[in-house]
Design a protein around this motif. Sequence first.
Motif, short mmCIF file in Angstrom:
data_model
loop_
_atom_site.label_atom_id
_atom_site.label_comp_id
_atom_site.label_asym_id
_atom_site.label_seq_id
_atom_site.Cartn_x
_atom_site.Cartn_y
_atom_site.Cartn_z
N ARG A 1 14.98 3.11 -1.11
CA ARG A 1 13.54 3.30 -1.24
C ARG A 1 13.05 2.76 -2.58
NH1 ARG A 1 10.57 7.78 1.26
NH2 ARG A 1 8.40 7.74 0.53
N LEU A 2 11.94 2.00 -2.54
CA LEU A 2 11.28 1.50 -3.73
C LEU A 2 9.98 2.29 -3.91
CD1 LEU A 2 11.56 -2.36 -3.15
CD2 LEU A 2 13.14 -0.91 -4.46
N LYS A 3 9.89 3.03 -4.98
CA LYS A 3 8.68 3.81 -5.23
C LYS A 3 7.55 2.89 -5.67
CE LYS A 3 6.84 7.56 -8.11
NZ LYS A 3 7.17 8.58 -9.13
N ALA B 1 0.81 -1.22 0.00
CA ALA B 1 0.00 0.00 0.00
C ALA B 1 0.84 1.27 0.00
CB ALA B 1 -0.93 -0.01 1.22
N GLN B 2 2.16 1.13 0.13
CA GLN B 2 3.03 2.30 0.24
C GLN B 2 4.41 1.98 -0.34
OE1 GLN B 2 2.57 1.58 4.55
NE2 GLN B 2 4.75 2.04 4.70
N ASP B 3 5.24 3.01 -0.44
CA ASP B 3 6.63 2.79 -0.81
C ASP B 3 7.29 1.88 0.22
OD1 ASP B 3 6.04 4.62 -2.78
OD2 ASP B 3 7.45 6.15 -2.11
N MET B 4 8.29 1.11 -0.23
CA MET B 4 8.99 0.19 0.66
C MET B 4 10.49 0.44 0.58
SD MET B 4 6.40 -1.61 1.84
CE MET B 4 6.99 -3.17 2.53
N GLU C 1 13.74 -8.93 2.49
CA GLU C 1 12.81 -8.27 3.40
C GLU C 1 12.53 -6.87 2.87
OE1 GLU C 1 11.64 -7.60 8.01
OE2 GLU C 1 13.44 -8.72 7.50
N LEU C 2 11.25 -6.62 2.66
CA LEU C 2 10.79 -5.29 2.26
C LEU C 2 10.32 -4.58 3.51
CD1 LEU C 2 8.71 -6.30 -0.90
CD2 LEU C 2 11.01 -5.32 -0.86
N GLU C 3 10.94 -3.47 3.82
CA GLU C 3 10.62 -2.75 5.05
C GLU C 3 9.66 -1.60 4.77
OE1 GLU C 3 14.04 -2.52 8.05
OE2 GLU C 3 15.06 -2.44 6.09
N GLU C 4 8.68 -1.46 5.64
CA GLU C 4 7.75 -0.34 5.52
C GLU C 4 8.45 0.96 5.90
OE1 GLU C 4 4.56 -1.45 8.08
OE2 GLU C 4 3.69 -2.87 6.64
N ILE C 5 8.04 2.02 5.26
CA ILE C 5 8.64 3.33 5.53
C ILE C 5 7.75 4.09 6.51
CG2 ILE C 5 9.29 5.54 4.51
CD1 ILE C 5 9.90 4.04 1.93
#
Length: 252
Positions: free
Chosen positions: A201-203, A192-195, A248-252
Amino acid sequence: MIITLLSDFGSFYPAQMKGVILSRLQGKSGNIAGKITFVDIAHDIPAQDVRAGAFALLSTVRFFPPGTIHIAVVDPGVGTARRSLVVESGGQMFAGPDNGLLIPAARSLGRPVAYEITPHPGASSTFHGRDVFAPAAALIAAGQPPASLGPRVRPVDLDFGEAKKTAHGLEATIIYVDRFGNLILNLQRLPAQDMMLKGVRLKRARTYAEGRRIEPLITLGSHGFAEIAINQGNASEAFCLKAQDRIELEEI
């Protein structure tokens, strides 16, 4: 009648498989050989990479009509005790080795039913694509039901799994790297958001071009899986990642 071929064979071995099919159908009533349309899905699957072949097949079969026969061969166990299969699902047929290659695609169409093919004594121990799977496809094209080729069996499964929620975001597996270096994940929805990946940062984007040149992004690919890409770049090289790596994709 459509017959597709997918393999890690490269250029000239698939022609032998097509020749076997056409030879066996030549002279059959109704001029079956003349009504065959061959479609090459891919023959540049990474050598012996069953999971890559399974993903390519899964991504493709839904675009073919009922009655299509798919021959898929990525077969590091050729000539061993691994079984040879014909699988029926959703009105389409699959011929290939019992190593999980066929199952994600077959399962995406319906409930797979698998039958074991018994190789004839003269079959090559190193080229079942030509000597086992192509003849089986010819029999099916000629009207023989899959159940007549051998006993019903439970096939070896292959599952790409699902991304998992973690305390900081998502843990996912890279299931395929395409020729552009895009990292395709076992995630069938877009976050639901950038990661963040490895501190970068992944847009979150709908298209590749929404990112600036060489900007990393995460988008939902045409195959229905989330993928990490770099606009006009190569995400696999930039992040030093390959198929089957866990990330691992981390939430921002």
